[in-house]
Design a protein around this motif. Structure first.
Motif, short mmCIF file in Angstrom:
data_model
loop_
_atom_site.label_atom_id
_atom_site.label_comp_id
_atom_site.label_asym_id
_atom_site.label_seq_id
_atom_site.Cartn_x
_atom_site.Cartn_y
_atom_site.Cartn_z
N ARG A 187 0.83 -1.20 0.00
CA ARG A 187 0.00 0.00 0.00
C ARG A 187 0.86 1.26 0.00
N GLU A 188 2.00 1.19 0.71
CA GLU A 188 2.89 2.35 0.79
C GLU A 188 3.49 2.67 -0.57
N GLU A 189 3.95 1.62 -1.28
CA GLU A 189 4.54 1.85 -2.60
C GLU A 189 3.48 2.33 -3.58
N HIS A 190 2.30 1.74 -3.50
CA HIS A 190 1.20 2.13 -4.39
C HIS A 190 0.88 3.61 -4.19
N LYS A 191 0.77 4.03 -2.94
CA LYS A 191 0.44 5.43 -2.63
C LYS A 191 1.54 6.36 -3.13
N ALA A 192 2.79 5.99 -2.90
CA ALA A 192 3.91 6.84 -3.29
C ALA A 192 3.96 7.03 -4.81
N ARG A 193 3.78 5.94 -5.55
CA ARG A 193 3.84 6.02 -7.01
C ARG A 193 2.66 6.81 -7.57
N MET A 194 1.47 6.60 -7.00
CA MET A 194 0.30 7.33 -7.48
C MET A 194 0.41 8.82 -7.13
N ASP A 195 0.99 9.12 -5.98
CA ASP A 195 1.20 10.52 -5.61
C ASP A 195 2.16 11.19 -6.59
N GLU A 196 3.19 10.47 -7.00
CA GLU A 196 4.12 11.00 -8.00
C GLU A 196 3.40 11.28 -9.31
N HIS A 197 2.53 10.36 -9.67
CA HIS A 197 1.77 10.51 -10.92
C HIS A 197 0.85 11.74 -10.85
N ARG A 198 0.17 11.91 -9.72
CA ARG A 198 -0.71 13.07 -9.55
C ARG A 198 0.08 14.38 -9.58
N LYS A 199 1.24 14.37 -8.92
CA LYS A 199 2.07 15.58 -8.88
C LYS A 199 2.54 15.96 -10.28
N ALA A 200 2.92 14.97 -11.07
CA ALA A 200 3.37 15.24 -12.44
C ALA A 200 2.23 15.83 -13.27
N THR A 201 1.02 15.32 -13.07
CA THR A 201 -0.14 15.84 -13.78
C THR A 201 -0.42 17.28 -13.37
N ASP A 202 -0.37 17.54 -12.07
CA ASP A 202 -0.60 18.90 -11.58
C ASP A 202 0.39 19.89 -12.19
N GLU A 203 1.65 19.47 -12.28
CA GLU A 203 2.68 20.36 -12.82
C GLU A 203 2.40 20.69 -14.29
N LYS A 204 1.92 19.72 -15.03
CA LYS A 204 1.58 19.96 -16.44
C LYS A 204 0.41 20.92 -16.56
N ILE A 205 -0.58 20.75 -15.69
CA ILE A 205 -1.74 21.65 -15.71
C ILE A 205 -1.31 23.07 -15.32
N MET A 206 -0.46 23.17 -14.30
CA MET A 206 -0.02 24.49 -13.82
C MET A 206 0.72 25.26 -14.90
N ALA A 207 1.42 24.54 -15.78
CA ALA A 207 2.17 25.20 -16.85
C ALA A 207 1.25 25.89 -17.86
N VAL A 208 -0.03 25.51 -17.86
CA VAL A 208 -1.00 26.06 -18.81
C VAL A 208 -1.72 27.28 -18.23
N LEU A 209 -1.70 27.42 -16.90
CA LEU A 209 -2.49 28.44 -16.22
C LEU A 209 -1.77 29.79 -16.13
N ASN A 210 -2.56 30.86 -16.01
CA ASN A 210 -1.97 32.18 -15.78
C ASN A 210 -1.78 32.38 -14.27
N ASP A 211 -1.21 33.51 -13.89
CA ASP A 211 -0.86 33.74 -12.48
C ASP A 211 -2.09 33.69 -11.56
N GLU A 212 -3.17 34.32 -11.98
CA GLU A 212 -4.38 34.34 -11.16
C GLU A 212 -4.96 32.94 -11.00
N GLN A 213 -4.96 32.19 -12.08
CA GLN A 213 -5.47 30.82 -12.03
C GLN A 213 -4.59 29.92 -11.17
#
Length: 229
Positions: free
Chosen positions: A90-116
């Motif tokens: 469960r620990e490894e599963h959580k860690a890997r999925m958290d990494e995946h979510r973080k990578a997705t968030d970073e890609k989304i953030m690159a598309v947003l403006n400062d206010e967003q």
């Protein structure tokens, strides 16, 4: 194989308990035709997530199209990653999925403006707070967990003393049922079906206790989601 099966059952059981808690803390009441996000078509999931982000961040047409593509790829990759990690701890599963979510968030953030970006980061902070609350409540005895859940619901819709009194035994029983499901000998599919039944029952009971206005407000309090969660 036996150990693997037992581990999977524990994971399923904890997930069903978390889903019940999310109904209250996240403001989500499961509909009669509830269908788990992981069972939905990835394109449908991506479209729904993008629509929620659009509502929260007021995306432009170009941003919406780009973010929907990011989320679609994330959901597809997340499904494959989940399969890959099926036998992991469960620990490894959580860690890997958290990494995946973080990578997705970073890609989304690159598309947003400062206010967003400010709004998006606030959404993330609120999401992490809810997750921490979920985990904390799961460690409590059923009756104490029920009281915490009632407190959250009271913050959302404003409960009367009688409503709190009526909800406490109902929520205590449902938390107990979800946790008993964790230790049952049911198959993975049987557990999923049973957890859906319990959520539908919970929804029906909430609808009876809450006023029409409270119930509607509770259903509307659904935080925007993003990434593959």
């Amino acid at each position: 194989m036996i150990k693997s099966k037992q581990k999977n059952m524990r994971t399923i059981g904890k997930t069903t308990t978390a889903l019940l808690l999310a109904m209250i803390i996240g403001g989500t009441v499961m509909a009669q035709n509830y269908k788990s996000k992981k069972d939905k078509d990835p394109e449908v999931v991506a479209s729904e997530m993008t629509a929620r982000l659009d509502k929260a961040l007021d995306l432009s047409a170009n941003q919406e199209a780009e973010i929907q593509g990011i989320i679609l790829k994330s959901v597809q990759e997340g499904k494959e990653l989940h399969k890959e990690l099926n036998e992991s701890s469960r620990e490894e599963h959580k860690a890997r999925m958290d990494e995946h979510r973080k990578a997705t968030d970073e890609k989304i953030m690159a598309v947003l403006n400062d206010e967003q970006l400010v709004k998006f980061e606030k959404l993330n902070q609120e999401k992490e707070q809810r997750r921490a609350e979920h985990e904390a409540i799961q460690e409590l005895p059923p009756d104490e967990a029920a009281k915490k859940m009632i407190g959250k619901l009271d913050e959302q819709v404003g409960l009367s003393a009688d409503q709190k009194k009526d909800l406490e035994p109902l929520l205590t029983e449902h938390v107990s049922q979800m946790r008993e499901l964790k230790d049952s000998e049911m198959s993975k599919e049987e557990k999923r079906q049973r957890s859906n039944e319990l959520r539908r029952e919970m929804d029906a009971q909430l609808k009876k206790v809450l006023t029409e206005e409270q119930y509607k407000k509770h259903k509307e309090i659904r935080p925007p989601k993003h990434g593959h969660h």
